[in-house]
Structures are given as structure tokens and as C-alpha cells.
Design a protein around this motif. Structure first.
Motif, short mmCIF file in Angstrom:
data_model
loop_
_atom_site.label_atom_id
_atom_site.label_comp_id
_atom_site.label_asym_id
_atom_site.label_seq_id
_atom_site.Cartn_x
_atom_site.Cartn_y
_atom_site.Cartn_z
N PHE A 155 0.86 -1.18 0.00
CA PHE A 155 0.00 0.00 0.00
C PHE A 155 0.90 1.22 0.00
CE2 PHE A 155 1.10 -0.16 4.44
CZ PHE A 155 1.02 1.15 4.89
N GLY A 156 0.33 2.37 -0.36
CA GLY A 156 1.11 3.59 -0.35
C GLY A 156 0.98 4.36 -1.65
N PRO A 157 1.68 5.48 -1.77
CA PRO A 157 1.64 6.28 -3.00
C PRO A 157 2.04 5.45 -4.21
CG PRO A 157 2.69 7.50 -1.23
CD PRO A 157 2.51 6.11 -0.72
N GLY A 158 1.26 5.55 -5.27
CA GLY A 158 1.56 4.82 -6.49
C GLY A 158 0.95 3.45 -6.58
N VAL A 159 0.40 2.93 -5.48
CA VAL A 159 -0.22 1.60 -5.51
C VAL A 159 -1.65 1.75 -5.99
CG1 VAL A 159 -0.86 -0.43 -4.18
CG2 VAL A 159 1.26 0.79 -3.64
N LEU A 160 -1.91 1.26 -7.19
CA LEU A 160 -3.23 1.42 -7.80
C LEU A 160 -4.00 0.10 -7.77
CD1 LEU A 160 -2.01 3.61 -10.78
CD2 LEU A 160 -3.22 4.39 -8.75
N ASP A 161 -4.26 -0.45 -8.95
CA ASP A 161 -5.08 -1.66 -9.00
C ASP A 161 -4.31 -2.89 -8.55
OD1 ASP A 161 -3.45 -1.33 -11.27
OD2 ASP A 161 -4.66 -2.72 -12.44
N GLN A 162 -2.97 -2.78 -8.41
CA GLN A 162 -2.20 -3.95 -7.96
C GLN A 162 -2.43 -4.23 -6.47
OE1 GLN A 162 -0.85 -1.10 -9.18
NE2 GLN A 162 0.79 -1.52 -10.64
N GLY A 163 -2.91 -3.26 -5.72
CA GLY A 163 -3.06 -3.43 -4.28
C GLY A 163 -4.51 -3.61 -3.88
N HIS A 164 -4.74 -4.43 -2.87
CA HIS A 164 -6.10 -4.66 -2.40
C HIS A 164 -6.66 -3.43 -1.68
CE1 HIS A 164 -6.20 -8.87 -3.58
NE2 HIS A 164 -4.95 -8.94 -3.15
N VAL A 165 -5.78 -2.53 -1.29
CA VAL A 165 -6.25 -1.26 -0.71
C VAL A 165 -5.76 -0.12 -1.60
CG1 VAL A 165 -6.50 -2.07 1.64
CG2 VAL A 165 -4.28 -1.21 0.89
N GLY A 166 -5.93 -0.30 -2.92
CA GLY A 166 -5.54 0.69 -3.90
C GLY A 166 -6.71 1.51 -4.38
N GLU A 167 -6.91 1.57 -5.70
CA GLU A 167 -7.87 2.50 -6.26
C GLU A 167 -9.33 2.13 -6.00
OE1 GLU A 167 -7.09 2.73 -10.38
OE2 GLU A 167 -7.38 0.60 -10.77
N ARG A 168 -9.62 0.89 -5.67
CA ARG A 168 -10.99 0.53 -5.31
C ARG A 168 -11.30 0.85 -3.85
NH1 ARG A 168 -9.07 -4.07 -7.95
NH2 ARG A 168 -8.69 -4.99 -5.90
N PHE A 169 -10.28 1.23 -3.12
CA PHE A 169 -10.41 1.32 -1.66
C PHE A 169 -10.23 2.75 -1.14
CE2 PHE A 169 -9.25 0.33 2.74
CZ PHE A 169 -10.09 -0.74 3.04
N VAL A 170 -9.03 3.28 -1.25
CA VAL A 170 -8.71 4.57 -0.63
C VAL A 170 -9.53 5.73 -1.19
CG1 VAL A 170 -6.89 6.21 -0.04
CG2 VAL A 170 -6.40 3.76 -0.08
N PRO A 171 -9.60 5.93 -2.52
CA PRO A 171 -10.38 7.07 -3.04
C PRO A 171 -11.85 7.04 -2.62
CG PRO A 171 -9.01 6.14 -4.76
CD PRO A 171 -8.96 5.18 -3.61
N ALA A 172 -12.42 5.84 -2.57
CA ALA A 172 -13.83 5.73 -2.15
C ALA A 172 -14.00 6.19 -0.71
CB ALA A 172 -14.31 4.29 -2.31
N LEU A 173 -13.11 5.77 0.17
CA LEU A 173 -13.19 6.17 1.57
C LEU A 173 -13.05 7.69 1.72
CD1 LEU A 173 -11.00 3.39 3.23
CD2 LEU A 173 -13.51 3.59 3.32
N LEU A 174 -12.14 8.28 0.96
CA LEU A 174 -11.93 9.72 1.06
C LEU A 174 -13.16 10.49 0.57
CD1 LEU A 174 -8.22 10.03 -0.18
CD2 LEU A 174 -9.09 9.86 2.16
N ALA A 175 -13.91 9.88 -0.35
CA ALA A 175 -15.12 10.52 -0.89
C ALA A 175 -16.36 10.19 -0.08
CB ALA A 175 -15.31 10.10 -2.34
N GLY A 176 -16.20 9.43 1.00
CA GLY A 176 -17.36 9.06 1.82
C GLY A 176 -18.21 7.97 1.22
N LYS A 177 -17.64 7.21 0.27
CA LYS A 177 -18.36 6.13 -0.38
C LYS A 177 -17.89 4.77 0.13
CE LYS A 177 -18.80 8.82 -4.66
NZ LYS A 177 -18.46 8.87 -6.11
#
Length: 307
Positions: A155-177
Motif C-alpha cells: 500500500f502507499g503512494p503509487g499503488v493502484l489496481d495492484q493493491g487490495h487497498v488501492g484505487e478501489r479502496f482509498v479514493p472511495a473512503l476519502l469521498a465518503g463512499k
């Protein structure tokens, strides 16, 4: 200043290149695309082309294997690449520092340590076991110096779809979704910060105490994906987290059109029970501690918000 060659310009390779360049090394990044961070030499090449790679790595002190073939092509792509990297290191007298993973152990009871037998149950784990066995045999025969670093899910900066807490996870939480997680969000597991992976590789490549064996990347204490989500939203000041697990039947349906999801079937055991990495050996030997989890998550949040 020494010559350091990194094969692979992904989430770890690029970060390692910047780290080594900042330390004053002559850094060359090799990838098919010829990409890489600013301040380093970037070369477009096929890592499986042994003659070409040997020429590129001429004069290198360390060669870092940070390559990442497409997940569903490991059995086709890794063998020639691994053989090419090993031969280039041997021919040029360079240390070969390999970025590995935890697939090699298979299902275990309790925290994973480096002295566990390599008892993988999957095809991809078998590929990684063969790569390490070949490298270690060459080391023990005195033909080359090798080491391998193994981490858990990144996890961390630059970790996108390769990480289980990447783009499906962190951006949604930040948006309240609701965040999407493929497996049970309540199973405890280890998460390895990508900055710590790069730091550990840099140490292992240059410190002779690391050579001739595998090590675990310094990794913070384990926690579930739900606990991780709670930390993220607290640090970010975001709404209370909601984590949505993808039902197994839906995953099976999705995998019909996704080679990546089909390949995850053999790794199901990693998510059905605790999956915990013990990195105390590396920490005690080299004095490198994992980045505190809240500090790592704060940096991750800043990166996502800047995108």
C-alpha cells in the motif's frame, strides 16, 4: 558513486530508483517502455534478452529485479527473465537483489518467518520458488551474490489496481463512499508500505550481510482491511468508513472476463485466515523499522488527494 541497475519501472522500481539517485548513485532503469523517474538513465529493453541485458548492466555493482510480468503470464514470462537477470549478474560480477513475495510458503499456521519451508500450493508460487532456488544455487556455487526481499500486500503512494487497498479502496473512503474489498474485510493480515520495500532493497543490495538468503521487508503489525479503513478515514477526517465485500459468487462471475481475478483463485487461502509476516530478523539485523502505520497512511492520503 556506483552503478545501480533496476529492472522494472513500476511502483517499487521507480521509488527505488529515486532513492538510489538521491544517494548519489548512477542509476539505470530498464523497462519495456523505457519509463522511469527524473534524474536517472532510462533504457527500453526486454529483460528476457540475456545478451542485451548483460550489455546494459556492464559495470553494475547491483542489479535489482523489480520486474512485474502480467499476472496471468508468469509461467511464460518469468523463466526467461529470471535466467537473463541471473546470467547478467553472474557475467558482470554484480549483486542480484530480487524483489520476491510470500507465495513461496503456501498456507501456514502463525506468522511467516524466513526459515519456513517453501511449500507453495500454487502455480505462481512454484514459479517464484524455482526462481529463488536457481539464484541461491548459483550463490552457493560461488558464481554470483544474491538476496531476496519478500513483503506482503503493498500500500502507499503509487499503488493502484495492484493493491487490495488501492484505487478501489482509498479514493472511495476519502469521498465518503463504500470501499470495495474482494475478500472478508475482517481477516487480519500484514500490509507492507512501498517506501519500506524500496528502502529494504537498497540496504540488501549494498550490505554483504544480506547476501545468500531471503529476508522479509520491515512491515507494521497486522490488521484487517476494516481496521485499515477506520484509520484512513480518521486521519483524513472523512466520514465513518463502509467496506463492501465482493460476494464469492460475484467474484467467480467477474473472473470469467478477468485473467487477474482468475489467477487469484489459487491464492484464496491468503484471505480466508490470518496472513501475517514476521519481519523482525531484518529489523534487528539492519536496524530498519517499518514506517509507522499512521504516517504511511497520511502520506498515502496526500498522494491520492493530489491526483
Amino acid at each position: 558513486m556506483s552503478k545501480q541497475v533496476i529492472v522494472g519501472a513500476g511502483q517499487v522500481g521507480s521509488r527505488l530508483a529515486t532513492l538510489l539517485s538521491d544517494e548519489g548513485h548512477d542509476v539505470v532503469v530498464v523497462s519495456r517502455s523505457g519509463s522511469g523517474p527524473d534524474g536517472v538513465t532510462k533504457v527500453s529493453a526486454d529483460a528476457g534478452d540475456q545478451e542485451r541485458l548483460t550489455e546494459i548492466t556492464r559495470g553494475a555493482d547491483v542489479i535489482y529485479n523489480c520486474a512485474n510480468p502480467r499476472y496471468h503470464r508468469w509461467t511464460q514470462d518469468w523463466p526467461p527473465m529470471a535466467a537473463s537477470l541471473l546470467a547478467a549478474a553472474q557475467d558482470n560480477g554484480a549483486v542480484l537483489a530480487i524483489l520476491g513475495n510470500l507465495y513461496v510458503y503456501g498456507p501456514v499456521d502463525g506468522p511467516m518467518t524466513e526459515d519456513l519451508p517453501l511449500a507453495t500450493i500454487g502455480v505462481k508460487g512454484g514459479v517464484r520458488v524455482k526462481m529463488w532456488a536457481d539464484a541461491l544455487a548459483a550463490h552457493r556455487a560461488g558464481r554470483v551474490r544474491v538476496t531476496e526481499l519478500r513483503g506482503s500486500d503493498y500500500f502507499g503512494p503509487g499503488v493502484l489496481d495492484q493493491g487490495h487497498v488501492g484505487e478501489r479502496f482509498v479514493p472511495a473512503l476519502l469521498a465518503g463512499k463504500p470501499a470495495t474489498y474482494l475478500f472478508s474485510p475482517d481477516v487480519v493480515r500484514s500490509w507492507t508500505y512501498v517506501h519500506d520495500v524500496a528502502r529494504a532493497l537498497a540496504v540488501a543490495g549494498s550490505d554483504e550481510r544480506a547476501w545468500g538468503r531471503a529476508w522479509h521487508v520491515p512491515t507494521a503489525p497486522p490488521q484487517s482491511a476494516r481496521e485499515l479503513a477506520e484509520r484512513i478515514t480518521r486521519i483524513a477526517g472523512a466520514p465513518r468508513p463502509r467496506v463492501r465485500q465482493v460476494p464469492r459468487v460475484v467474484m467467480e462471475a467477474m473472473s470469467l472476463g478477468s485473467p487477474m481475478l482468475r489467477e487469484l483463485r489459487e491464492l484464496r487461502y491468503q484471505f480466508d485466515r490470518p496472513f501475517v509476516l514476521d519481519s523482525s530478523d531484518f529489523q534487528e539485523t539492519f536496524g530498519q523499522r517499518p514506517t509507522p502505520i499512521d504516517e504511511a497512511l497520511a502520506e498515502t492520503i496526500r498522494w491520492w488527494r493530489a491526483r
